[in-house]
Design a protein around this motif. Sequence first.
Motif, PDB file in Angstrom:
ATOM      1  N   ASP A  20       0.860  -1.172   0.000  1.00 52.85           N
ATOM      2  CA  ASP A  20       0.000   0.000   0.000  1.00 52.85           C
ATOM      3  C   ASP A  20       0.900   1.227   0.000  1.00 52.85           C
ATOM      4  OD1 ASP A  20       0.914   0.321   2.625  1.00 52.85           O
ATOM      5  OD2 ASP A  20      -0.967  -0.277   3.530  1.00 52.85           O
ATOM      6  N   LYS A  21       0.340   2.379   0.251  1.00 51.31           N
ATOM      7  CA  LYS A  21       1.076   3.638   0.185  1.00 51.31           C
ATOM      8  C   LYS A  21       2.331   3.623   1.059  1.00 51.31           C
ATOM      9  CE  LYS A  21       0.154   8.590   0.522  1.00 51.31           C
ATOM     10  NZ  LYS A  21      -0.910   9.590   0.714  1.00 51.31           N
ATOM     11  N   LYS A  37     -12.922   0.637  -7.715  1.00 53.80           N
ATOM     12  CA  LYS A  37     -13.330   0.999  -6.357  1.00 53.80           C
ATOM     13  C   LYS A  37     -14.452   0.102  -5.864  1.00 53.80           C
ATOM     14  CE  LYS A  37     -14.822   4.667  -3.315  1.00 53.80           C
ATOM     15  NZ  LYS A  37     -14.132   4.079  -2.193  1.00 53.80           N
ATOM     16  N   SER A  38     -15.382  -0.218  -6.750  1.00 49.76           N
ATOM     17  CA  SER A  38     -16.536  -1.006  -6.325  1.00 49.76           C
ATOM     18  C   SER A  38     -16.318  -2.519  -6.408  1.00 49.76           C
ATOM     19  CB  SER A  38     -17.766  -0.615  -7.139  1.00 49.76           C
ATOM     20  OG  SER A  38     -17.573  -0.934  -8.495  1.00 49.76           O
ATOM     21  N   LYS A  91      -6.862  -0.662  -5.147  1.00 55.45           N
ATOM     22  CA  LYS A  91      -7.846   0.032  -4.313  1.00 55.45           C
ATOM     23  C   LYS A  91      -7.216   1.211  -3.581  1.00 55.45           C
ATOM     24  CE  LYS A  91     -11.630  -3.062  -3.439  1.00 55.45           C
ATOM     25  NZ  LYS A  91     -12.740  -2.249  -3.818  1.00 55.45           N
ATOM     26  N   ALA A  92      -5.992   1.050  -3.092  1.00 52.36           N
ATOM     27  CA  ALA A  92      -5.317   2.140  -2.387  1.00 52.36           C
ATOM     28  C   ALA A  92      -5.083   3.316  -3.328  1.00 52.36           C
ATOM     29  CB  ALA A  92      -3.991   1.657  -1.800  1.00 52.36           C
ATOM     30  N   VAL A  94      -6.850   4.025  -6.115  1.00 49.23           N
ATOM     31  CA  VAL A  94      -8.151   4.611  -6.436  1.00 49.23           C
ATOM     32  C   VAL A  94      -8.639   5.466  -5.276  1.00 49.23           C
ATOM     33  CG1 VAL A  94     -10.578   4.093  -6.904  1.00 49.23           C
ATOM     34  CG2 VAL A  94      -8.785   2.834  -8.102  1.00 49.23           C
ATOM     35  N   ASN A  95      -8.532   4.950  -4.063  1.00 49.84           N
ATOM     36  CA  ASN A  95      -8.982   5.724  -2.901  1.00 49.84           C
ATOM     37  C   ASN A  95      -8.204   7.021  -2.756  1.00 49.84           C
ATOM     38  OD1 ASN A  95     -11.029   3.971  -2.155  1.00 49.84           O
ATOM     39  ND2 ASN A  95      -9.674   2.734  -0.888  1.00 49.84           N
ATOM     40  N   ASP A  96      -6.909   6.978  -3.021  1.00 45.73           N
ATOM     41  CA  ASP A  96      -6.097   8.193  -2.937  1.00 45.73           C
ATOM     42  C   ASP A  96      -6.459   9.164  -4.057  1.00 45.73           C
ATOM     43  OD1 ASP A  96      -4.302   9.881  -1.721  1.00 45.73           O
ATOM     44  OD2 ASP A  96      -2.542   8.654  -2.118  1.00 45.73           O
ATOM     45  N   LEU A 148      -9.273   9.645  -5.211  1.00 48.51           N
ATOM     46  CA  LEU A 148     -10.562  10.257  -4.884  1.00 48.51           C
ATOM     47  C   LEU A 148     -10.432  11.396  -3.870  1.00 48.51           C
ATOM     48  CD1 LEU A 148     -12.821   7.075  -4.801  1.00 48.51           C
ATOM     49  CD2 LEU A 148     -12.683   8.838  -6.587  1.00 48.51           C
ATOM     50  N   THR A 149      -9.234  11.617  -3.376  1.00 48.83           N
ATOM     51  CA  THR A 149      -9.002  12.746  -2.468  1.00 48.83           C
ATOM     52  C   THR A 149      -8.492  13.940  -3.272  1.00 48.83           C
ATOM     53  OG1 THR A 149      -6.673  12.243  -2.007  1.00 48.83           O
ATOM     54  CG2 THR A 149      -8.336  11.127  -0.624  1.00 48.83           C
ATOM     55  N   ARG A 181      -5.760  13.594  -6.378  1.00 52.12           N
ATOM     56  CA  ARG A 181      -6.074  14.068  -7.726  1.00 52.12           C
ATOM     57  C   ARG A 181      -5.070  15.122  -8.180  1.00 52.12           C
ATOM     58  NH1 ARG A 181     -11.203  13.664  -5.871  1.00 52.12           N
ATOM     59  NH2 ARG A 181     -11.328  15.878  -5.343  1.00 52.12           N
TER      60      ARG A 181
END
Length: 167
Positions: A3-4, A52-53, A62-63, A65-67, A69-70, A74
């Motif tokens: 992950d990050k 994401k879904s 997923k990590a 994509v989630n990042d 979305l912030t 972006r």
Amino acid sequence: MADKSNFTADEWKKILESPLLAGFAVSAGDPSGFIGTLQEGFASAKALATAKSDPNADALIKAVVNDLLTPDGRAAARDGVKNVVDGAKLNEFKDRALGELRRTASILDSKAPSESKAFKDWLNQIANLVAEAGVEGGFLGFGGVKVTDSERATLAEISTALGAQST
């Protein structure tokens, strides 16, 4: 599971940029008109939403994509694409994007070897979705082709840059 936290800030930024650059390389390889560009952008966004879904999506995907979305995520990704085009001529955009994707592949291979293949396959999938997003040529949407020869060549170059098989 990567992950990050497995990456330096600069490495993570490269990873965040990569989904945008995969689509951007295809668009730069065979620029479309306004409508085609919008369709390609939507295809890229749809790939992110799908990941994401998807409950079975890789944790690293997923990590990312989630990042993305912030607001900070972006902005970092957009800055990466902006750096690719800054000072470049239109015909250099694709090659610069491919260079960045090669760097991302190297980071993935060294820092997240068990997730690397799935992530690179995902980037190839994004590139394919962008290539298939609109119909090129023809008249009023009739008689065109989904993926042009230039787009096919760019997809092969992306796959090579990532060191992955095209999907």
